[in-house]
Scaffold this active site. Structure first.
Site, PDB file in Angstrom:
ATOM      1  N   SER A 159       0.813  -1.178  -0.023  1.00  0.00           N
ATOM      2  CA  SER A 159       0.099  -0.064  -0.013  1.00  0.00           C
ATOM      3  C   SER A 159       0.853   1.353  -0.022  1.00  0.00           C
ATOM      4  CB  SER A 159      -0.975  -0.018   1.119  1.00  0.00           C
ATOM      5  OG  SER A 159      -0.401  -0.080   2.451  1.00  0.00           O
TER       6      SER A 159
ATOM      7  N   CYS B  96      -6.724  -6.311  -0.102  1.00  0.00           N
ATOM      8  CA  CYS B  96      -5.685  -6.124   0.611  1.00  0.00           C
ATOM      9  C   CYS B  96      -4.995  -4.744   0.906  1.00  0.00           C
ATOM     10  CB  CYS B  96      -4.687  -7.356   0.239  1.00  0.00           C
ATOM     11  SG  CYS B  96      -3.556  -7.808   1.600  1.00  0.00           S
TER      12      CYS B  96
ATOM     13  N   ARG C 240      -2.713  -2.557   9.101  1.00  0.00           N
ATOM     14  CA  ARG C 240      -1.891  -3.162   8.481  1.00  0.00           C
ATOM     15  C   ARG C 240      -1.328  -4.364   9.017  1.00  0.00           C
ATOM     16  NH1 ARG C 240       2.243   0.536   5.891  1.00  0.00           N
ATOM     17  NH2 ARG C 240       2.528  -1.535   4.518  1.00  0.00           N
TER      18      ARG C 240
ATOM     19  N   ARG D  32       0.217 -11.386   4.263  1.00  0.00           N
ATOM     20  CA  ARG D  32       0.558 -10.038   5.129  1.00  0.00           C
ATOM     21  C   ARG D  32      -0.517  -9.283   4.928  1.00  0.00           C
ATOM     22  NH1 ARG D  32       5.560  -7.101   4.750  1.00  0.00           N
ATOM     23  NH2 ARG D  32       5.240  -6.850   6.841  1.00  0.00           N
TER      24      ARG D  32
ATOM     25  N   HIS E 298      -7.272 -12.601  -0.785  1.00  0.00           N
ATOM     26  CA  HIS E 298      -7.203 -12.373  -2.146  1.00  0.00           C
ATOM     27  C   HIS E 298      -7.921 -13.495  -3.235  1.00  0.00           C
ATOM     28  CE1 HIS E 298      -3.414  -9.738  -2.372  1.00  0.00           C
ATOM     29  NE2 HIS E 298      -3.452 -10.453  -1.033  1.00  0.00           N
TER      30      HIS E 298
ATOM     31  N   GLU F 273      -8.488 -13.225  -6.068  1.00  0.00           N
ATOM     32  CA  GLU F 273      -7.952 -13.404  -7.575  1.00  0.00           C
ATOM     33  C   GLU F 273      -6.821 -14.477  -7.565  1.00  0.00           C
ATOM     34  OE1 GLU F 273      -7.329 -11.332  -5.221  1.00  0.00           O
ATOM     35  OE2 GLU F 273      -5.090 -10.913  -5.287  1.00  0.00           O
TER      36      GLU F 273
END
Ligand code: GLN
Length: 188
Positions: A49, A79, A106, A134, A169, A171
């Site tokens: 990020s 995320c 985070r 993470r 995630h 994807e």
């Protein structure tokens, strides 16, 4: 339907594949000129990020993207994308887009338990294989934020109107149901 996928950094190709498999049109957003008016929605992929935030700022995206989301452009953040959307980070002084009324932590699972996979109940979708890398989680969410999934009592998927965010995630799993959920969100 045409979806813009931010392709500045991180796992964007996997999102593009998922969208294409569902019959959507995909536009990679690298330059500001790619962020055209004809997009029906955008995806902010996972990655880092701080790097993505910097690239969004340098690319001139930050304010215009925030404005278009505020005006109703559907967005899905995974995320790092969830971190970019949050209006508060509990362990980081930065705020990027700040359109999602949620406080996000985070790297919330620490270094040791940085990456894991687990099946979760996703509201409106059912059991879903969630891959965490993470990952952040949502520490607290505003009244207008619907909680879609939790993992051991921590909020890991939320929706606020036209904004969807997951700490994990989809994807990376080959399971297209959450992308399909996002496309349905846009249709309605
Ligand atoms: N740890 C990353 C961050 O803080 C997010 C990880 C991810 O997107 N998989 O930005």
């Amino acid at each position: 339907m045409k979806i813009g996928v931010f392709a500045l950094q991180g796992a964007f190709i996997e999102h593009e594949r998922a969208l294409l498999s569902l019959g959507a049109e995909v536009k990679e957003i690298r330059l500001f000129s790619d962020f055209s008016d004809d997009l029906d929605g955008v995806i902010l992929p996972g990655g880092e990020s701080t790097v993505q935030g910097k690239l969004l700022r340098e690319g001139g995206f930050l304010e215009p993207l925030k404005k278009r989301i505020e005006e109703g452009l559907p967005v899905y953040g995974t995320c790092a994308g969830m971190i970019l959307l949050a209006n508060k980070l509990s362990n980081d002084g930065n705020v990027y887009l700040g359109t999602l009324d949620a406080t996000v932590r985070r790297n919330a699972y620490g270094r040791q338990l940085g990456s894991f996979a687990e099946e979760l109940d996703f509201k409106g979708v059912g059991k879903f294989p969630a891959v965490f890398i993470r990952a952040p989680f949502v520490e607290s969410a505003g009244k207008n934020v619907e909680i879609l999934a939790e993992h051991k009592g921590k909020i890991v998927a939320v929706r606020q109107g036209h904004m969807l965010a997951t700490a994990f995630h989809p994807e990376l799993t080959g399971d297209l149901r959450i992308h399909a959920y996002f496309l349905d969100m846009i249709r309605k």
